[in-house]
Design a protein around this motif. Structure first.
Motif, PDB file in Angstrom:
ATOM      1  N   TYR A   1       0.837  -1.200   0.000  1.00  0.00           N
ATOM      2  CA  TYR A   1       0.000   0.000   0.000  1.00  0.00           C
ATOM      3  C   TYR A   1       0.875   1.254   0.000  1.00  0.00           C
ATOM      4  O   TYR A   1       2.010   1.231   0.484  1.00  0.00           O
ATOM      5  CB  TYR A   1      -0.911  -0.009   1.230  1.00  0.00           C
ATOM      6  CG  TYR A   1      -1.750  -1.260   1.339  1.00  0.00           C
ATOM      7  CD1 TYR A   1      -3.024  -1.307   0.778  1.00  0.00           C
ATOM      8  CD2 TYR A   1      -1.258  -2.397   1.979  1.00  0.00           C
ATOM      9  CE1 TYR A   1      -3.796  -2.463   0.860  1.00  0.00           C
ATOM     10  CE2 TYR A   1      -2.027  -3.554   2.065  1.00  0.00           C
ATOM     11  CZ  TYR A   1      -3.288  -3.582   1.495  1.00  0.00           C
ATOM     12  OH  TYR A   1      -4.044  -4.728   1.568  1.00  0.00           O
TER      13      TYR A   1
ATOM     14  N   ALA B   1      -4.335  -6.942  10.548  1.00  0.00           N
ATOM     15  CA  ALA B   1      -4.914  -6.581   9.249  1.00  0.00           C
ATOM     16  C   ALA B   1      -4.071  -7.067   8.076  1.00  0.00           C
ATOM     17  O   ALA B   1      -4.461  -6.886   6.912  1.00  0.00           O
ATOM     18  CB  ALA B   1      -5.065  -5.058   9.172  1.00  0.00           C
TER      19      ALA B   1
ATOM     20  N   THR C   1      -1.274  -5.814   7.190  1.00  0.00           N
ATOM     21  CA  THR C   1      -0.651  -4.654   6.546  1.00  0.00           C
ATOM     22  C   THR C   1       0.637  -4.209   7.227  1.00  0.00           C
ATOM     23  O   THR C   1       1.278  -3.272   6.751  1.00  0.00           O
ATOM     24  CB  THR C   1      -1.620  -3.454   6.515  1.00  0.00           C
ATOM     25  OG1 THR C   1      -1.980  -3.103   7.858  1.00  0.00           O
ATOM     26  CG2 THR C   1      -2.874  -3.795   5.717  1.00  0.00           C
ATOM     27  N   PHE C   2       1.016  -4.852   8.322  1.00  0.00           N
ATOM     28  CA  PHE C   2       2.224  -4.412   9.004  1.00  0.00           C
ATOM     29  C   PHE C   2       3.425  -4.538   8.065  1.00  0.00           C
ATOM     30  O   PHE C   2       3.718  -5.614   7.537  1.00  0.00           O
ATOM     31  CB  PHE C   2       2.477  -5.231  10.273  1.00  0.00           C
ATOM     32  CG  PHE C   2       3.780  -4.890  10.950  1.00  0.00           C
ATOM     33  CD1 PHE C   2       4.006  -3.616  11.436  1.00  0.00           C
ATOM     34  CD2 PHE C   2       4.781  -5.839  11.088  1.00  0.00           C
ATOM     35  CE1 PHE C   2       5.204  -3.283  12.049  1.00  0.00           C
ATOM     36  CE2 PHE C   2       5.985  -5.524  11.704  1.00  0.00           C
ATOM     37  CZ  PHE C   2       6.196  -4.240  12.184  1.00  0.00           C
TER      38      PHE C   2
ATOM     39  N   ARG D   1      -0.671   5.097   5.288  1.00  0.00           N
ATOM     40  CA  ARG D   1      -0.481   4.494   6.607  1.00  0.00           C
ATOM     41  C   ARG D   1      -0.727   5.516   7.698  1.00  0.00           C
ATOM     42  O   ARG D   1      -0.334   6.685   7.572  1.00  0.00           O
ATOM     43  CB  ARG D   1       0.943   3.954   6.731  1.00  0.00           C
ATOM     44  CG  ARG D   1       1.217   3.210   8.049  1.00  0.00           C
ATOM     45  CD  ARG D   1       2.659   2.783   8.146  1.00  0.00           C
ATOM     46  NE  ARG D   1       3.563   3.918   8.333  1.00  0.00           N
ATOM     47  CZ  ARG D   1       4.883   3.824   8.230  1.00  0.00           C
ATOM     48  NH1 ARG D   1       5.457   2.679   7.927  1.00  0.00           N
ATOM     49  NH2 ARG D   1       5.631   4.898   8.432  1.00  0.00           N
TER      50      ARG D   1
ATOM     51  N   ASP E   1      -2.202  -3.565  15.555  1.00  0.00           N
ATOM     52  CA  ASP E   1      -3.331  -3.401  14.636  1.00  0.00           C
ATOM     53  C   ASP E   1      -2.992  -3.880  13.232  1.00  0.00           C
ATOM     54  O   ASP E   1      -3.807  -4.534  12.562  1.00  0.00           O
ATOM     55  CB  ASP E   1      -3.754  -1.926  14.584  1.00  0.00           C
ATOM     56  CG  ASP E   1      -4.349  -1.444  15.895  1.00  0.00           C
ATOM     57  OD1 ASP E   1      -4.682  -2.283  16.755  1.00  0.00           O
ATOM     58  OD2 ASP E   1      -4.464  -0.213  16.059  1.00  0.00           O
ATOM     59  N   ASN E   2      -1.791  -3.577  12.763  1.00  0.00           N
ATOM     60  CA  ASN E   2      -1.469  -3.848  11.371  1.00  0.00           C
ATOM     61  C   ASN E   2      -1.089  -5.290  11.096  1.00  0.00           C
ATOM     62  O   ASN E   2      -1.304  -5.793   9.985  1.00  0.00           O
ATOM     63  CB  ASN E   2      -0.382  -2.892  10.893  1.00  0.00           C
ATOM     64  CG  ASN E   2      -0.886  -1.457  10.804  1.00  0.00           C
ATOM     65  OD1 ASN E   2      -2.063  -1.193  10.993  1.00  0.00           O
ATOM     66  ND2 ASN E   2       0.007  -0.532  10.521  1.00  0.00           N
TER      67      ASN E   2
ATOM     68  N   GLU F   1       4.364   2.698  12.960  1.00  0.00           N
ATOM     69  CA  GLU F   1       3.002   2.210  12.804  1.00  0.00           C
ATOM     70  C   GLU F   1       2.621   1.333  13.989  1.00  0.00           C
ATOM     71  O   GLU F   1       3.466   0.919  14.781  1.00  0.00           O
ATOM     72  CB  GLU F   1       2.865   1.405  11.509  1.00  0.00           C
ATOM     73  CG  GLU F   1       3.771   0.173  11.442  1.00  0.00           C
ATOM     74  CD  GLU F   1       3.672  -0.551  10.109  1.00  0.00           C
ATOM     75  OE1 GLU F   1       2.534  -0.920   9.732  1.00  0.00           O
ATOM     76  OE2 GLU F   1       4.714  -0.766   9.463  1.00  0.00           O
ATOM     77  N   SER F   2       1.324   1.023  14.097  1.00  0.00           N
ATOM     78  CA  SER F   2       0.839   0.141  15.157  1.00  0.00           C
ATOM     79  C   SER F   2       1.087  -1.305  14.747  1.00  0.00           C
ATOM     80  O   SER F   2       0.468  -1.813  13.807  1.00  0.00           O
ATOM     81  CB  SER F   2      -0.661   0.361  15.390  1.00  0.00           C
ATOM     82  OG  SER F   2      -1.169  -0.650  16.254  1.00  0.00           O
TER      83      SER F   2
ATOM     84  N   TRP G   1       4.272  -1.599   3.069  1.00  0.00           N
ATOM     85  CA  TRP G   1       4.201  -0.236   2.549  1.00  0.00           C
ATOM     86  C   TRP G   1       5.149  -0.122   1.364  1.00  0.00           C
ATOM     87  O   TRP G   1       6.345  -0.351   1.474  1.00  0.00           O
ATOM     88  CB  TRP G   1       4.536   0.766   3.661  1.00  0.00           C
ATOM     89  CG  TRP G   1       3.687   0.464   4.855  1.00  0.00           C
ATOM     90  CD1 TRP G   1       4.076  -0.084   6.041  1.00  0.00           C
ATOM     91  CD2 TRP G   1       2.264   0.604   4.937  1.00  0.00           C
ATOM     92  NE1 TRP G   1       2.991  -0.277   6.860  1.00  0.00           N
ATOM     93  CE2 TRP G   1       1.858   0.135   6.213  1.00  0.00           C
ATOM     94  CE3 TRP G   1       1.287   1.085   4.066  1.00  0.00           C
ATOM     95  CZ2 TRP G   1       0.539   0.130   6.634  1.00  0.00           C
ATOM     96  CZ3 TRP G   1      -0.037   1.083   4.482  1.00  0.00           C
ATOM     97  CH2 TRP G   1      -0.394   0.610   5.755  1.00  0.00           C
TER      98      TRP G   1
END
Length: 370
Positions: free
Chosen positions: A16, A124, A126-127, A21, A120-121, A116-117, A130
């Motif tokens: 992403y 999801a 998404t960690f 982010r 949380d990521n 970033e968290s 990026w």
């Protein structure tokens, strides 16, 4: 019985835009201004700061090495300008960090935001996923590999020069045909494969770094101060990207490990600062120092000696007085790697329980006033 698992196909990862982010830190909110007076030091730390400053000044007068080995929180907590000014004033002869240390430094220079968290990521998926972080750091390493540059210098150049220039696919193919045994052939082959797989064109790849004034990597490159990066494959978020290339990372890290040893060769009468690096710093230092001593002894030279190590961390050092030597194995402090390894290295080791940026701020002012 379950069969042997298939490796993940990371080329199918969805990544992403970094700007999408939710980043928890903004550069303008965290940067510490070196000229500002620091808050008070913890009790007992001030004396060690003054001692450290005097040793650094003495070491630099003798052209002995002063190495700063640090973890990512020194960057996340806004210590960039302190490091940059310490390099400019000649107080540091070598900087070293881990993969996270350069990732935050690069993200701040590119976007002005980082962090970033994890909780949380990861949930999801998404960690670390990026695009620009993984893409451009790999691009820097692949381009730097063609010059035989290590991790720190490759990314420092990429940041300082706002991108990289790639050769054409055809020219790489021709070089590999003509010089298959050339020392740079593996780097050329890795770049060729990446260019084909990820549709990278030859020519200039412009990547603007609007905040590079605060970037430690860029400033070290500009000032010709050795900056080495000691990553772990799979440790850092650049692994979470379709361009993930363990060979490019490992090649660059190998060059930096050898360069780190070159600085340890000049450590007699010098200083080592290990600030917030609980694992990478002591582990890399002990292996590198052993290599230097190995080569010295073969040449009939004495081992590295007469140097000081200052270890700074928030932990209490295991409630052990490290000036008394190493604790027994049944003591919890024995398992604090960042104290135990450095205490075994032959130099005088001083442990300071202190916030990393706070210690550096006081050290900066002590150096300035000494």
């Amino acid at each position: 019985m379950a069969g042997f698992p298939s490796p993940l196909d990371l080329t199918n990862l969805r990544v992403y835009p970094l700007a999408e982010r939710h980043s928890q830190s903004r550069l303008q909110e965290i940067l510490i201004e070196p000229a500002d007076p620091p808050p008070q030091c913890p009790e007992g730390a001030s004396r060690i700061v003054c001692d450290c400053a005097l040793r650094i000044k003495f070491a630099r007068q003798r052209n002995a090495a002063v190495l700063l080995i640090y973890g990512a929180h020194l960057i996340k907590n806004g210590g960039q300008l302190l490091l940059n000014q310490m390099m400019e004033r000649g107080w540091l002869s070598h900087l070293a960090t881990n993969g996270a240390g350069i990732i935050h430094d690069w993200e701040f220079s590119f976007l002005g935001r980082s962090t970033e968290s994890v909780r949380d990521n990861v949930a999801a998926g998404t960690f670390g996923a990026w695009d620009e972080t993984g893409r451009y750091i790999h691009l820097a390493l692949l381009a730097g590999g063609l010059r035989g540059e290590g991790f720190g210098r490759s990314l420092g150049r990429f940041t300082s020069e706002d991108g990289a220039t790639l050769p054409t696919v055809g020219s790489l193919e021709q070089q590999l045909r003509d010089e298959p045994s050339h020392p740079l052939a593996p780097a050329r082959a890795d770049l060729l494969l990446s260019m084909r797989r990820h549709q990278l064109q030859g020519g200039r790849h412009m990547v603007l770094h609007r905040f590079r004034h605060a970037c430690v990597l860029a400033n070290a490159f500009r000032q010709e101060v050795p900056f080495t990066v000691h990553p772990g494959v799979g440790y850092d978020i650049i692994s979470n990207h379709p361009m993930f290339n363990g060979a490019a990372i490992g090649r660059a890290a190998e060059i930096d490990f050898r360069l780190f040893g070159g600085s340890l060769e000049r450590l007699d009468g010098g200083v080592v600062l290990s600030i917030g690096s609980a694992i990478m710093g002591p582990q890399v230092f002990e292996k590198s120092l052993s290599c230097v001593n190995n080569l010295r002894l073969q040449a009939g030279r004495p081992i590295v000696k007469d140097y000081a190590i200052y270890v700074i961390d928030l932990q209490d050092g295991g409630n052990w007085d490290w000036t008394k030597g190493e604790p027994p194995k049944d003591h919890p402090a024995y398992y604090l790697r960042f104290c135990k390894s450095y205490s075994r290295m032959g130099g005088s080791m001083h442990y300071v329980q202190c916030d990393n940026v706070l210690f550096l701020r006081h050290l900066f002012h002590a150096l300035q006033n000494s």
